[in-house]
Motif scaffolding. Structure first.
Motif, PDB file in Angstrom:
ATOM      1  N   ASP B  18      12.694  32.124 -22.218  1.00 28.18           N
ATOM      2  CA  ASP B  18      13.148  33.510 -22.168  1.00 28.18           C
ATOM      3  C   ASP B  18      13.484  33.897 -23.538  1.00 28.18           C
ATOM      4  O   ASP B  18      13.725  35.389 -23.584  1.00 28.18           O
ATOM      5  N   GLY B  19      13.634  33.214 -24.352  1.00 19.46           N
ATOM      6  CA  GLY B  19      14.231  33.880 -25.752  1.00 19.46           C
ATOM      7  C   GLY B  19      15.249  32.969 -26.347  1.00 19.46           C
ATOM      8  O   GLY B  19      15.796  31.948 -25.890  1.00 19.46           O
ATOM      9  N   THR B  20      15.949  33.378 -27.663  1.00 25.17           N
ATOM     10  CA  THR B  20      16.723  32.491 -28.199  1.00 25.17           C
ATOM     11  C   THR B  20      18.090  32.958 -27.649  1.00 25.17           C
ATOM     12  O   THR B  20      18.564  33.965 -27.306  1.00 25.17           O
ATOM     13  N   PRO B  21      19.096  32.136 -27.037  1.00 26.65           N
ATOM     14  CA  PRO B  21      20.159  32.272 -26.342  1.00 26.65           C
ATOM     15  C   PRO B  21      21.253  32.612 -27.291  1.00 26.65           C
ATOM     16  O   PRO B  21      20.931  32.237 -28.668  1.00 26.65           O
ATOM     17  N   LEU B  22      22.225  33.717 -27.102  1.00 23.37           N
ATOM     18  CA  LEU B  22      23.423  33.979 -27.956  1.00 23.37           C
ATOM     19  C   LEU B  22      24.470  32.661 -27.953  1.00 23.37           C
ATOM     20  O   LEU B  22      24.848  32.394 -28.982  1.00 23.37           O
ATOM     21  N   GLU B  49      23.070  39.463 -21.101  1.00 29.38           N
ATOM     22  CA  GLU B  49      22.927  39.287 -19.512  1.00 29.38           C
ATOM     23  C   GLU B  49      24.545  39.139 -19.143  1.00 29.38           C
ATOM     24  O   GLU B  49      25.284  38.986 -20.156  1.00 29.38           O
ATOM     25  N   VAL B  50      24.474  38.965 -18.078  1.00 27.65           N
ATOM     26  CA  VAL B  50      25.781  38.728 -17.213  1.00 27.65           C
ATOM     27  C   VAL B  50      25.828  37.523 -16.800  1.00 27.65           C
ATOM     28  O   VAL B  50      24.972  37.353 -15.685  1.00 27.65           O
ATOM     29  N   TYR B  51      26.127  36.428 -17.132  1.00 26.42           N
ATOM     30  CA  TYR B  51      25.908  35.280 -16.732  1.00 26.42           C
ATOM     31  C   TYR B  51      27.376  34.660 -16.002  1.00 26.42           C
ATOM     32  O   TYR B  51      28.363  34.625 -16.609  1.00 26.42           O
ATOM     33  N   ILE B 198      30.989  48.345 -20.160  1.00 25.37           N
ATOM     34  CA  ILE B 198      31.165  47.346 -21.283  1.00 25.37           C
ATOM     35  C   ILE B 198      29.730  46.948 -21.585  1.00 25.37           C
ATOM     36  O   ILE B 198      29.563  46.531 -23.026  1.00 25.37           O
ATOM     37  N   LEU B 199      28.810  46.579 -20.744  1.00 27.03           N
ATOM     38  CA  LEU B 199      27.529  46.174 -21.156  1.00 27.03           C
ATOM     39  C   LEU B 199      26.587  47.312 -21.964  1.00 27.03           C
ATOM     40  O   LEU B 199      25.909  46.732 -22.868  1.00 27.03           O
ATOM     41  N   GLY B 200      26.957  48.397 -21.587  1.00 22.11           N
ATOM     42  CA  GLY B 200      26.308  49.463 -22.412  1.00 22.11           C
ATOM     43  C   GLY B 200      26.490  49.460 -23.831  1.00 22.11           C
ATOM     44  O   GLY B 200      25.808  50.208 -24.626  1.00 22.11           O
ATOM     45  N   VAL B 218      27.268  41.155  -9.773  1.00 22.22           N
ATOM     46  CA  VAL B 218      27.039  41.809 -10.889  1.00 22.22           C
ATOM     47  C   VAL B 218      26.185  40.872 -11.870  1.00 22.22           C
ATOM     48  O   VAL B 218      25.845  41.316 -12.988  1.00 22.22           O
ATOM     49  N   ALA B 219      25.803  39.714 -11.542  1.00 22.33           N
ATOM     50  CA  ALA B 219      25.477  38.615 -12.395  1.00 22.33           C
ATOM     51  C   ALA B 219      23.700  38.909 -12.666  1.00 22.33           C
ATOM     52  O   ALA B 219      23.330  39.404 -11.712  1.00 22.33           O
ATOM     53  N   SER B 220      23.200  38.641 -13.598  1.00 24.90           N
ATOM     54  CA  SER B 220      21.915  38.480 -13.833  1.00 24.90           C
ATOM     55  C   SER B 220      21.442  36.992 -13.912  1.00 24.90           C
ATOM     56  O   SER B 220      20.110  36.695 -13.609  1.00 24.90           O
TER      57      SER B 220
END
Lengths: 292, 265
Positions: B18-22, B49-51, B198-200, B218-220
């Motif tokens: 999925d991509g590079t994790p932060l 994302e919201v984990y 906040i996510l914005g 709320v989570a992705s």
């Protein structure tokens, strides 16, 4: 009239005691460290002042300009090394370590400077001079100056703690070390700053005592530390202005004791100290910047 | 991508593409004294994302967050942030680099006012969109009560200050530990309602929540812990209520579940 005089002298002496006590109170309030070497460090500051005055010929009153920064740096370094490593083990360890430090300082001073007592600026008009009110009340310029310095120091500390960035961090760390870390603050550094400030007041206390009385290697533990302790406990742990109130109560008690019988001066002070401990162990002013 | 229910270490894999994790956690083992609190936990949090970490009391959720924040030292395993290993970094260094946690129980500075709490949060802030002004805009009541001691605030208000204190540090990863703890459901709703704002601003959120329905809303991405192990992981839309329940309580494969259900979970 003699009683009025005793009370006035007691109040003024309270300024000196507050100068001893505020640094002790700050270190306890922030780091929970009871610095048993507090008095000895004041004596060290006094000896440094004597050295500085002798070598550089700065005016006695200005010696603090050199001594205060030296002690502040010493405070930061001691906190970051010796005291912090003791704190990392347990708060109790800091008692042992600062007690050890006290013994080392006292014996070091004895070794290098002998047991002779020395004063600071003993021939100064300011140190010996006094003015009289009526026939019975005599107020020493020096005591008045020391009292004014003590009030200025407490005002300065209050301003520093309530308004400055580091003052705020010091209170935050005293409240919750971990939460402060989560906000990016290195609490060890903040502790160091607090110790530096405390040691700066210790420097003033040591110089003031050297001018008021004489310093010898044991003055730190048998006089300064005891009076500082008594003032802090009477006033209330962690309360800045409590140290002034505690100092004044201690000073007045001593002077009244001396009025009754000259040999009862110290005893009277400690009796009040014990009474407060029994009846109001939280001190006369119990709220503090750091009481949590 | 489908949900993968798993025991132990076989939870990774399909998200790697999925991509590079932060933020990445690899095989994290944490002990509290003799007790193993986390047993080889891994996770990959992607940017934006919201984990959500869910699980019952004592599942190890808070320990996981606190270890990522640097407050616990892992026995083994590593924490990677923005591709760099930060496992040995002190908590305050992680905070200044952008991993900021709102701790469980809010942990405000009790002798400081609301504004002073925010100022402490802003002292070592990174560059970014969040300022005290912006926090005051988001929580309208806060500005006029900024000089009050935090003890005079309600639980929900204190939680808002705690979030504000974390936001003004301008984190890249915002970790929220049990926001709902001790708060009325309405208040919890309102606080989670702030999440989109906040996510914005481009934050990534890693949260721990006991309130599963709130987390699923709320989570992705969710990950369920049970006794220090991962029992379920996936998108909320891909997991069924039964799967979550089984993972949460550890029911899968026990005598209580009817025969044949294990294969489904």
């Amino acid at each position: 009239m003699a009683w009025v005089n005793a009370i006035i002298q007691g109040i003024l002496t309270g300024g000196l005691y507050a100068l001893f006590a505020c640094g002790l109170s700050l270190m306890f309030g922030v780091m929970k460290v009871v610095n048993l070497a507090h008095g000895d460090l004041a004596v060290v500051a006094g000896y440094i002042a004597i050295g500085v005055i002798t070598v550089t010929h700065v005016p006695v009153l200005w010696s603090f300009v050199i001594v205060v920064p030296i002690m502040a740096v010493l405070g930061y370094v001691l906190q970051r090394t010796l005291i912090q490593s003791a704190l990392d083990r347990s708060v109790l360890t800091t008692l042992l370590v600062t007690f050890g430090l006290s013994v080392v300082i006292e014996n070091g001073l004895l070794q290098f400077f002998t047991a002779n007592s020395r004063g600071i600026g003993a021939n100064l008009a300011l140190v010996t001079g006094a003015f009289t009110i009526g026939s019975q009340i005599s107020i020493a310029y020096l005591l008045l100056l020391i009292f004014a310095v003590a009030v200025a120091v407490l005002l300065g500390l209050q301003y520093f703690l309530s308004r400055s960035k580091y003052g705020r961090l010091i209170r935050a760390v005293a409240d919750d070390k971990e939460a402060a870390q989560l906000a990016g603050a290195d609490y060890r550094h903040v502790f160091g700053i607090a110790a530096a400030v405390a040691f700066a007041t210790v420097a003033l206390g040591g110089i003031a005592f050297g001018m008021y009385s004489d310093l010898d290697p044991t003055t730190g533990t048998d006089t300064i530390l005891l009076f500082a302790f008594a003032a802090v406990v009477i006033g209330g742990l962690g309360s800045l202005w409590g140290t002034l109130l505690g100092g004044i109560v201690l000073g007045v008690a001593q002077q009244i004791g001396a009025q009754i019988n000259i040999s009862d001066e110290l005893l009277a002070g400690y009796i009040v100290f014990l009474i407060v401990l029994v009846l109001r162990p939280q001190g006369l002013i119990s709220r503090g910047v750091q009481s949590s | 991508m489908s949900a993968s229910a798993a025991s132990g270490n076989e939870v990774r894999g399909d998200r790697a593409a999925d991509g590079t994790p932060l933020l990445e956690v690899r095989d994290l083992v944490v002990h509290h004294g003799q007790l193993m609190a986390l047993d080889a936990i891994s996770l990959r949090v992607l940017p934006g994302e919201v984990y959500a970490i869910i699980g019952a009391n004592g599942a190890g959720k808070s320990t996981l967050l606190r270890t990522i924040a640097g407050l616990h030292h892992p026995t083994s395993g590593s924490v990677l942030y923005d591709g760099k290993d930060v496992t040995g970094l002190r908590p305050e260094r992680r905070a200044t680099q952008g991993i900021v946690m709102v701790p469980e129980g809010r942990r405000l500075f009790g002798s400081l006012s609301v504004e002073e709490n925010l100022k402490v949060g802003a002292t070592y802030a990174r560059q970014g969109p969040w300022t005290m002004e912006r926090v005051y805009e988001m929580f309208g009541w806060m500005r006029e009560r900024r000089n009050q001691p935090t003890a005079q605030l309600s639980g929900g208000e204190q939680q808002a200050v705690a979030i504000g204190r974390a936001l003004v540090a301008n984190p890249r990863v915002l970790m929220l530990d049990e926001l709902s703890l001790g708060l009325a459901p309405v208040v919890v709703q309102r606080i989670y309602g702030m999440l989109p704002q906040i996510l914005g601003t481009g934050l990534t959120v890693l949260l721990v929540e006991q309130d599963v329905s709130q987390a699923l809303r709320v989570a992705s991405h969710i990950q369920c812990l049970l006794e220090g192990r991962t029992t379920l992981e996936g998108k909320p839309s891909d997991v069924t209520a039964d799967q979550v329940e089984a993972a949460y309580f550890g029911l899968a494969g026990t005598a209580a579940s009817p025969a044949g259900e294990e294969s489904e979970a």
